[in-house]
Structures are given as C-alpha cells and as structure tokens.
Design a protein around this motif. Sequence first.
Motif, PDB file in Angstrom:
ATOM      1  N   GLY A 337       0.820  -1.191   0.000  1.00 10.58           N
ATOM      2  CA  GLY A 337       0.000   0.000   0.000  1.00 10.58           C
ATOM      3  C   GLY A 337       0.862   1.252   0.000  1.00 10.58           C
ATOM      4  N   SER A 338       0.201   2.389  -0.323  1.00  8.83           N
ATOM      5  CA  SER A 338       0.928   3.649  -0.410  1.00  8.83           C
ATOM      6  C   SER A 338       0.524   4.642   0.661  1.00  8.83           C
ATOM      7  CB  SER A 338       0.698   4.273  -1.796  1.00  8.83           C
ATOM      8  OG  SER A 338      -0.690   4.487  -2.016  1.00  8.83           O
ATOM      9  N   LEU A 339      -0.469   4.306   1.489  1.00 13.72           N
ATOM     10  CA  LEU A 339      -0.932   5.189   2.538  1.00 13.72           C
ATOM     11  C   LEU A 339      -0.496   4.668   3.898  1.00 13.72           C
ATOM     12  CD1 LEU A 339      -4.551   5.936   1.275  1.00 13.72           C
ATOM     13  CD2 LEU A 339      -2.505   7.308   0.923  1.00 13.72           C
ATOM     14  N   GLU A 340      -0.688   5.500   4.903  1.00 11.36           N
ATOM     15  CA  GLU A 340      -0.371   5.086   6.257  1.00 11.36           C
ATOM     16  C   GLU A 340      -1.318   3.970   6.689  1.00 11.36           C
ATOM     17  OE1 GLU A 340       2.122   5.979   8.055  1.00 11.36           O
ATOM     18  OE2 GLU A 340       2.896   7.380   6.560  1.00 11.36           O
ATOM     19  N   GLY A 341      -0.896   3.204   7.679  1.00 13.62           N
ATOM     20  CA  GLY A 341      -1.644   2.017   8.073  1.00 13.62           C
ATOM     21  C   GLY A 341      -2.763   2.273   9.064  1.00 13.62           C
ATOM     22  N   GLU A 342      -3.323   3.490   9.164  1.00 10.82           N
ATOM     23  CA  GLU A 342      -4.434   3.738  10.062  1.00 10.82           C
ATOM     24  C   GLU A 342      -5.732   3.237   9.442  1.00 10.82           C
ATOM     25  OE1 GLU A 342      -4.567   7.816  11.113  1.00 10.82           O
ATOM     26  OE2 GLU A 342      -2.580   7.837  12.040  1.00 10.82           O
ATOM     27  N   VAL A 343      -6.575   2.615  10.249  1.00  7.04           N
ATOM     28  CA  VAL A 343      -7.830   2.070   9.755  1.00  7.04           C
ATOM     29  C   VAL A 343      -8.803   3.219   9.514  1.00  7.04           C
ATOM     30  CG1 VAL A 343      -9.758   0.543  10.257  1.00  7.04           C
ATOM     31  CG2 VAL A 343      -7.447  -0.075  11.006  1.00  7.04           C
ATOM     32  N   PRO A 344      -9.262   3.421   8.267  1.00  8.28           N
ATOM     33  CA  PRO A 344     -10.191   4.518   7.999  1.00  8.28           C
ATOM     34  C   PRO A 344     -11.602   4.165   8.472  1.00  8.28           C
ATOM     35  CG  PRO A 344      -9.801   3.283   5.995  1.00  8.28           C
ATOM     36  CD  PRO A 344      -8.911   2.676   7.057  1.00  8.28           C
ATOM     37  N   SER A 345     -12.450   5.158   8.515  1.00  6.11           N
ATOM     38  CA  SER A 345     -13.849   4.962   8.875  1.00  6.11           C
ATOM     39  C   SER A 345     -14.696   5.895   8.038  1.00  6.11           C
ATOM     40  CB  SER A 345     -14.071   5.230  10.371  1.00  6.11           C
ATOM     41  OG  SER A 345     -13.722   6.571  10.685  1.00  6.11           O
ATOM     42  N   GLY A 346     -15.971   5.556   7.886  1.00  4.51           N
ATOM     43  CA  GLY A 346     -16.870   6.379   7.095  1.00  4.51           C
ATOM     44  C   GLY A 346     -17.694   5.524   6.157  1.00  4.51           C
ATOM     45  N   ASP A 347     -18.263   6.181   5.151  1.00  2.00           N
ATOM     46  CA  ASP A 347     -19.115   5.487   4.194  1.00  2.00           C
ATOM     47  C   ASP A 347     -18.287   4.531   3.346  1.00  2.00           C
ATOM     48  OD1 ASP A 347     -21.096   7.067   5.203  1.00  2.00           O
ATOM     49  OD2 ASP A 347     -21.101   8.493   3.531  1.00  2.00           O
ATOM     50  N   LEU A 348     -18.910   3.388   3.007  1.00  2.00           N
ATOM     51  CA  LEU A 348     -18.298   2.419   2.091  1.00  2.00           C
ATOM     52  C   LEU A 348     -18.924   2.635   0.714  1.00  2.00           C
ATOM     53  CD1 LEU A 348     -16.380  -0.004   1.758  1.00  2.00           C
ATOM     54  CD2 LEU A 348     -18.297  -1.491   2.362  1.00  2.00           C
ATOM     55  N   TYR A 349     -18.079   2.899  -0.292  1.00  2.00           N
ATOM     56  CA  TYR A 349     -18.595   3.302  -1.604  1.00  2.00           C
ATOM     57  C   TYR A 349     -17.863   2.548  -2.701  1.00  2.00           C
ATOM     58  CZ  TYR A 349     -19.610   6.249  -5.672  1.00  2.00           C
ATOM     59  OH  TYR A 349     -19.991   6.696  -6.903  1.00  2.00           O
ATOM     60  N   ASP A 350     -18.639   2.083  -3.687  1.00  2.00           N
ATOM     61  CA  ASP A 350     -18.064   1.406  -4.849  1.00  2.00           C
ATOM     62  C   ASP A 350     -18.269   2.289  -6.075  1.00  2.00           C
ATOM     63  OD1 ASP A 350     -16.990  -0.674  -6.503  1.00  2.00           O
ATOM     64  OD2 ASP A 350     -19.041  -1.142  -7.107  1.00  2.00           O
ATOM     65  N   PRO A 351     -17.208   2.909  -6.613  1.00  2.00           N
ATOM     66  CA  PRO A 351     -17.372   3.804  -7.764  1.00  2.00           C
ATOM     67  C   PRO A 351     -17.863   3.092  -9.021  1.00  2.00           C
ATOM     68  CG  PRO A 351     -15.232   4.114  -6.698  1.00  2.00           C
ATOM     69  CD  PRO A 351     -15.822   2.865  -6.134  1.00  2.00           C
ATOM     70  N   ALA A 352     -17.569   1.802  -9.158  1.00  2.00           N
ATOM     71  CA  ALA A 352     -17.943   1.095 -10.382  1.00  2.00           C
ATOM     72  C   ALA A 352     -19.449   0.988 -10.541  1.00  2.00           C
ATOM     73  CB  ALA A 352     -17.307  -0.297 -10.388  1.00  2.00           C
ATOM     74  N   THR A 353     -20.150   0.734  -9.453  1.00  5.06           N
ATOM     75  CA  THR A 353     -21.610   0.585  -9.526  1.00  5.06           C
ATOM     76  C   THR A 353     -22.361   1.768  -8.938  1.00  5.06           C
ATOM     77  OG1 THR A 353     -21.618  -0.587  -7.398  1.00  5.06           O
ATOM     78  CG2 THR A 353     -21.415  -1.928  -9.398  1.00  5.06           C
ATOM     79  N   GLY A 354     -21.678   2.615  -8.166  1.00  7.16           N
ATOM     80  CA  GLY A 354     -22.357   3.702  -7.483  1.00  7.16           C
ATOM     81  C   GLY A 354     -22.996   3.279  -6.178  1.00  7.16           C
ATOM     82  N   LEU A 355     -22.670   2.085  -5.670  1.00  2.24           N
ATOM     83  CA  LEU A 355     -23.251   1.590  -4.424  1.00  2.24           C
ATOM     84  C   LEU A 355     -22.656   2.349  -3.242  1.00  2.24           C
ATOM     85  CD1 LEU A 355     -24.849  -0.458  -2.702  1.00  2.24           C
ATOM     86  CD2 LEU A 355     -22.875  -1.990  -2.887  1.00  2.24           C
ATOM     87  N   SER A 393     -11.044   1.056  -7.260  1.00  3.74           N
ATOM     88  CA  SER A 393     -11.121   0.437  -5.946  1.00  3.74           C
ATOM     89  C   SER A 393     -12.282   1.003  -5.153  1.00  3.74           C
ATOM     90  CB  SER A 393      -9.820   0.673  -5.187  1.00  3.74           C
ATOM     91  OG  SER A 393      -9.940   0.315  -3.829  1.00  3.74           O
ATOM     92  N   ALA A 394     -12.822   0.193  -4.251  1.00  7.01           N
ATOM     93  CA  ALA A 394     -13.837   0.676  -3.324  1.00  7.01           C
ATOM     94  C   ALA A 394     -13.202   1.645  -2.339  1.00  7.01           C
ATOM     95  CB  ALA A 394     -14.477  -0.498  -2.596  1.00  7.01           C
ATOM     96  N   LEU A 395     -14.026   2.560  -1.815  1.00  8.06           N
ATOM     97  CA  LEU A 395     -13.548   3.588  -0.907  1.00  8.06           C
ATOM     98  C   LEU A 395     -14.197   3.409   0.457  1.00  8.06           C
ATOM     99  CD1 LEU A 395     -13.955   6.691  -3.271  1.00  8.06           C
ATOM    100  CD2 LEU A 395     -11.950   5.241  -3.022  1.00  8.06           C
ATOM    101  N   LEU A 396     -13.432   3.553   1.499  1.00  6.64           N
ATOM    102  CA  LEU A 396     -13.947   3.566   2.868  1.00  6.64           C
ATOM    103  C   LEU A 396     -13.573   4.905   3.483  1.00  6.64           C
ATOM    104  CD1 LEU A 396     -15.356   2.079   5.191  1.00  6.64           C
ATOM    105  CD2 LEU A 396     -13.125   1.217   5.894  1.00  6.64           C
TER     106      LEU A 396
END
Length: 633
Positions: A337-355, A393-396
Amino acid sequence: MQIQDLPFSDPGVPDARSGPRFLLWLGRNQLGGQLKSLAWGLLHFLSIAGLPYTVGYAVQAVVDRSGSRLALAGAVIAVCSVGIALGDTMLHRTAVTNWITAAARVQQLLARKTAQLGSALTRRVAAGEVVAVSTGDVEKIGWFVEALSRFAAAALTVILVCVGLVVYQPALGVVVAIGMPVLALAVLPLLPRATRRADIQREKAGRATELASDTVAGLRVLRGIGGEELFLDRYRRASQEVRHAAVRNARMWSLISAIQVLLPGLLLIAVVWYGVGLAREGRITVGELVTVYSAVGLMTYPLRHFEEIAMAYSFSRPSAKRAARVLSLERVMPEAGSLEGEVPSGDLYDPATGLLAPAGRLTAVVCGDPDAAGRLAQRLGGHAPVDTSEVPSALLGGVPLDELPLDTARTAVLVQDKDPVLLSGTLRELLDVPASGAVRAEAALAAAQCADVLDALIQGALDAADPMDARITERGRSLSGGQRQRLALARSLITDPEALVLDEPTSAVDSHTEARIADGIRKLREGRTTVVFTSSPLLLDHADRVVLVHEDEVAAVGVHRELLLSEPRYRAVVTRETDAEAAEREREGAERERADGLDAAGRAPQHPQVDQKPARLDTLHEMDELQEIEETA
C-alpha cells in the motif's frame, strides 16, 4: 540450516519464471547443505573407487609373495571401508536434510502465497491443483534437490577414476575412459520421451486429484441429487487414465534401467577380453588387470546416480512448473500500500456501480445475478478482480482500499463469502480470530442463533462438557449447511470490523431462524457499517437502506416495502416473480383500473367490487404476523 531450525523465518522470494529456474533458485538457497552433501558423497564414492587399486595391489602382492605389501593393502582396505561407512552415513543424513529443507521452503512459500491471495487463489487455480502442488509435487521437488549433490559427487568420482586408470594403466585406461562417458550419456536420447510421459502422467494425476477434491467437497449435494455414481464413474475413468499413463512411463524407465545394466556389462566384457590379451603378451600384470576390472565393476554404482538424477528431474520439472505457476500469481492490489496504516472509517462506496453504504447503518443489496453479487462483495472488501485492474477500488471514508496496507484493509473491511470454510479444531479455536474485542463469543453465537449448533457439538463430543471445547471436523462436515453457515456468521461478527460485508449469510436456514438472525445482526452491529447481499424479504425488511443493483449499476434505492411496490425489477428478484406472473398481474391491474374508471363515470360494475391486490404482496402481511409472533414469544 538444520531440521531443528525449521521453519524458515523468511523462505525468500522465489524465481517463479519457470520450473527449471525455480529448481535452480532452490539449489542456490541450499548451497551450504549441497556442499556438505557433496563432500560426504566424494568421501563415500572415492572410498569405493579406492578398493579396486588396493585389491589389485593385494593380488599382485600375493603373486610376488610379498607379505609386507599384502599387509599394507589390508590396512588401506580397512581405511577405505571406514570411509565408505562414514561417507554413506553422513551423505544420507545431509541428503535427507536437503530434501526436508527444500520441501519445507516450498510449503512455506505456498502457504504465504495462499495467505496473500486469499479467495482469489481458488478463482485462478483449481483447488485440486493447489492440493497436488502442496503434497506430491513438494516431495518430487525435494527429491531432485537432494539428489543433485549425490549426482555431482558420483560424476566427479567417475571422472577421477577414468583419469586415474589412464595414468595407472594407459592401455586399459583409455578403453575405460572412452566407455564411461558413453555409458553416462547413452540414455540421453530417451530422456525427452521419458519426460513427456512423466508430464502426461502428472497432468492426468492432477486432473484426477482435482476431480476427487471437487467430489468430496460436494458429496452432500451429490447424495441429495443421486449423482454419486456419475462422479464415481468419472473418477474411475480418470484413475484408469492415470494408471495407463503410469504404466507407459514405467516402461520407458524400465528401458532406461535395462540400458544402464546392459552397457556396463558390455564394457566389462570388453575390458576383460582386451585385458586378458594384454596379460598374455606380458604388457600388464595380473594385479593391474584385476584393478581395472574391479574399477569398472564398482563404477556401475555411481553411474546409477546418472539415472536417478535424470528420473528426478523428469518428475520434478512438471512439479516445479506447477509450483512456479502458483507462486508467480500476484495480487492486483499491492500488499504494502501507499498510505499510512491507520484504519479509515466512514461510508463504504463502490465507484464502479455507485453503491453507497452509509457509515453506521445496515445496507441490504439486491442483485439478480449471484455471480455479479459475489464480485461486488469482493470488490467492497478491497479484493481486486482477477481479470482486470481497470475497475476502480472501493472507498472507505474516501480512502481507496487498494492504497492501504493489506493487513489494514483486512482490518477495516471483512467479507464473508457465500460459501465460508470452517477449519478443523475446537469451537474455541474456530472463534479465536483477530478481533476488536468489543464483541464476545457468547454475543456473536446468540446473534447468529447457534444454540442448536452448540447442542449438536456437545452431543457429538465424547469428552467435552463445554461446547467451546467440542471439536469441529474438517470443513464442518458433521454439521448441516445451515449450522456451518451460522458458525461462520458468528466468527465474522466476533471480528467486529469497521465494515462487514455478508454475502447471502442465511441462504441455508429456515425462515423463523432467518428472522431472528436478521434481528440479531441489526442489534449487534448497531452503529457499525454492515452490508448484506441477499434477496430474503426477512433480511431486507430489517435493513435501514435497500439498494437494487441491476446490470452492474445502482438502479433503485429505498426501503424494502417501498421498493416492493414501486420497482418491478426489485419485486421480480425478491418475490421470484416469473414473466407470466408479472403479465397476469399487469392485466389484472389494468382491468381494475378500467373498472375503477367505470365507477368514476357513474356506471356501477356488474359484480361486487373485490380487493384485487397482487397476491405477492401477502409477503408483507406474513412478515408482520411473523414479527408479532416473535415479539410475543
């Protein structure tokens, strides 16, 4: 590296570009062990090669009636005997160590690759092939690695003996020096054919293993539909193909073995015939003839290692190729990975489907295509698709999961597959998974409605008073499909991830249990992001938000009862409504609207008005009644 030092702290990064390169990489990583084995092998073979010289020296001493030389020959023979015994013992010890360490290294590499790829491994390589690589192929690879040093020692010994015979007795030594390479290289023209036959045997054996693995995995289903005999016949045919291929392969190797016996015998006859003529002419002594004869006879032993290394390579090359194929698989999503290893929180979003799955809420996803639902569930967990890397990729919480370190992404989002696997061991061991600690095992088991599962485990246990100490068989085969599914759900709930994705978690349970599970998930996951892929009305009615995904894009968003009334595609998936039933319902609706229009015009209908609501909407009343029953209970 000694056996007691296993396993390796780091098995290394293999060269998996091809089978031969992988074997070469293994050999280089065991260079110290190979050199030890080579040294002991040289002691062993050179001690054997020294016997002909001492025997010839002793025979000539007897002919010359020299007691001192005979005593010296006896002392040298004793030293050679000690060298043979010591060299053979230590050669076997170091060779077996090389075999075990090579096999252990390959198994560690395969285990690490399996952990890295996760469920993507079995989507890219058949499960039976993975089993074949981690069992039989590992042994064959280890065989070649440990035979390599013995072959090197044997080859050096043959070269030294030929050189020594040429110096000791040039007339016969030249014959031996010419004959020995011919013996060693005589089988080379047969090796390509033997290798092809070994490849065919390994391929057929791999297919039979895959078929057996798939049959065992689906045995319950096969028994349910009466398909055992069909698959048994398929396995019989596959097994017979393996047997025929093995017989053909054995015939070729028996021919190679026969040549390895025949040619040394012919060389021995030629040496004796030519040597007797030289002895009659007085050009060589009896002792020299015995020495050369004994040397040729004993050299058939190290020459056998030429056959062994050829056989080991022929069998290990396809095995190494299969292992390299598995080890060359890479994740589309980088592990670091390229980001820091902190666990993110928030909405779970899939750009491919818009879910969009809002944070802290229970979102149900309805998808008419089960395969598309499985791919979407994996994508929400950060498992990149196998066939392409162009899908975003999905976003959290706005953070791409594929840019997080792998362990952080797995901590943030957990995906429970449609067919989760239960490992053998006790229930306590099964539920001993990395978790936040906020959810106790008792609460997770209660939410997953596992009370009857615990009772079944206690009844099946012989010496366990606590159900947590009861043993679960491999893949939970002693439990029903619904019981296995609920235990897997409890295991997922214990982890308490930031976002939990469940793919059809209640497909194998009855409706009453399903309603209680839906309520348990909602209460236990309150305030946490949960996504459930399902078409069950009982689960959908408990969701805060329902999303219909049609043809890989979000088609409708709402709550269950609203979508059931307003969205035909949603209703078709949830109620399993056929096209004919939909057409009939539309026709009845049109007739009712026409009758309502006549009433509005002041003309009474010819028959009493009847409530003609769609029969499929009775599901709503059934759910209301079921909820009232559960609340009363």
